[in-house]
Write an enzyme that holds these catalytic residues in place. Structure first.
Site, mmCIF file in Angstrom:
data_model
loop_
_atom_site.group_PDB
_atom_site.id
_atom_site.type_symbol
_atom_site.label_atom_id
_atom_site.label_comp_id
_atom_site.label_asym_id
_atom_site.label_seq_id
_atom_site.Cartn_x
_atom_site.Cartn_y
_atom_site.Cartn_z
ATOM 1 N N ASP A 178 0.805 -1.227 0.000
ATOM 2 C CA ASP A 178 0.000 0.000 0.000
ATOM 3 C C ASP A 178 0.836 1.274 0.000
ATOM 4 O O ASP A 178 0.281 2.367 0.191
ATOM 5 C CB ASP A 178 -0.973 -0.014 1.186
ATOM 6 C CG ASP A 178 -2.221 -0.828 0.865
ATOM 7 O OD1 ASP A 178 -2.593 -0.892 -0.325
ATOM 8 O OD2 ASP A 178 -2.824 -1.388 1.789
ATOM 9 N N ASP A 185 -6.752 -4.941 -3.890
ATOM 10 C CA ASP A 185 -6.447 -3.543 -3.572
ATOM 11 C C ASP A 185 -5.182 -3.041 -4.293
ATOM 12 O O ASP A 185 -5.050 -1.858 -4.601
ATOM 13 C CB ASP A 185 -6.245 -3.356 -2.060
ATOM 14 C CG ASP A 185 -7.184 -4.192 -1.213
ATOM 15 O OD1 ASP A 185 -7.560 -5.299 -1.645
ATOM 16 O OD2 ASP A 185 -7.521 -3.759 -0.105
#
Ligand code: GLY
Length: 374
Positions: free
Chosen positions: A95, A152
């Site tokens: 991320d 994601d």
């Protein structure tokens, strides 16, 4: 319940949003916000947590739209803080795209700051280093989850494409595209629904199993994951011009839109139960999808794109009318009714900073904002 009437007045909604951002700026200060509950106060989380880029991202958008120095001043130090933390024991993972694109990279784009560029490239190297050569996926999390990949990551690919553009080194983009092909092959189903977690053998790279993750079940349709796939594949098409990604983004968009309830704001999972009535909503999934749909609209010929733009406006108008804190100046958050991780019972029916970010990003896009973060 607030309404803006039948007509869509994007400029008025932007003004209202900006007023809220100004209040948030005064209230949030140096906190790294993630979740706000009934009292409307955001928490203050570790800077290596995946959500730490969203608040500074809001500030950079506000600066870019207004030119007001106070937003730039408040956003300025975030990428340095993250870099410092990278040099200590930390839990940064895939991320870093969510963290360095709305801080270091946008800072460099808007101000020419060379430290921002350097930090963005540093983060891109970190992300590229998570690529599994045999499985052709970017590893998601740390610990012993060596073969785990999650949907994601599709949103973090923009960091790699940006790094190739800035450095002239094609390796970053090659890794992003190899991962995107894995998304097409293993995550997006024929009907446009999306898996959250796919586990591969980290040695051979062969498919092992799919897991439900933050969704209801391995074969369900986690709404935020669906939104990440929609937006991520639209971005991948923008960077590569390969229509396979455009078709995938459209397929996911159609599944997402066909699964929405009457007020256009998704439940947390589209297949969580026989009867969705009463299941929590996830306003953040609605905001992410709306911003992704606006991206999709831009990438298509005007007539075809208009369908996605109208769908985005419907979601945004419902979020504006029914899910926002406009009348509560004491609330540091903008959107209500987000769901973080329902199966774990974490952060259900709360405000989520990424819901706020993508709502604000989408409203800015509707008002002509062109400097993309993702
Ligand atoms: N990246 C984790 C989530 O969407 O909750």
């Amino acid at each position: 319940m607030q309404t803006v009437g039948k007509g869509w007045d994007a400029a008025a909604i932007w003004e209202r949003t900006l007023k809220k951002v100004s209040l948030m700026n005064a209230a949030i200060g140096g906190k790294s916000p993630h979740v706000a509950r009934e009292d409307g106060k955001y928490d203050d989380l570790r800077i290596d947590w995946w959500t730490s880029g969203f608040w500074p991202g809001i500030l950079w958008i506000a600066y870019d739209m207004t030119g007001e120095e106070r937003y730039k001043d408040a956003a300025w130090s975030w990428d340095e803080r993250m870099e410092q933390h990278m040099l200590r024991p930390n839990s940064f993972d895939h991320d870093v795209g969510f963290q360095f694109l709305p801080t270091a990279v946008i800072k460099h784009r808007l101000t020419g700051d060379e430290d921002g560029e350097r930090r963005g490239l540093f983060a891109a190297n970190f992300l590229a280093g998570r690529f599994n050569l045999n499985g052709k996926f970017i590893r998601a999390w740390n610990s012993d989850m060596h073969g785990w990949s999650i949907i994601d990551t599709a949103m973090n690919l923009s960091l790699l494409y940006w790094a190739s553009q800035r450095s002239g080194d094609p390796r970053f983009g090659q890794i992003a595209t190899a991962h995107a092909d894995t998304v097409l092959r293993h995550f997006i189903r024929e009907d446009g629904s999306v898996r959250h977690i796919v586990c591969f053998d980290p040695n051979t790279g062969l498919f092992d199993e799919a897991l439900g993750g933050q969704g209801y079940a391995p074969d369900s349709g986690w709404s935020r994951g669906t939104a990440w796939a929609l937006y991520g594949m639209a971005n991948t098409f923008r960077y590569t011009a390969d229509r396979a990604y455009l078709r995938a983004a459209q397929r996911v968009a159609h599944y997402f839109l066909a699964s929405l309830p009457e007020d256009s704001v998704p439940h947390w999972d589209f297949r969580s139960a026989e009867q969705l009535e009463g299941e929590p909503r996830d306003s953040s999934a609605g905001a992410i999808a709306a911003s992704g749909l606006l991206e999709l609209a831009e990438l298509l010929p005007a007539k075809e794109g208009a369908v996605y733009r109208r769908a985005a406006e419907r979601i945004l108008q419902s979020l504006h009318d029914n899910y926002a804190t406009w009348d509560d100046d004491g609330s540091e958050a903008l959107l209500l009714h987000g769901t973080g991780h329902k199966p774990a019972g974490q952060n259900v029916d709360v405000s989520l900073i990424y819901g706020d970010y993508f709502f604000i990003e989408a409203i800015a896009k509707l008002n002509g904002w062109k400097h993309r973060i993702f």
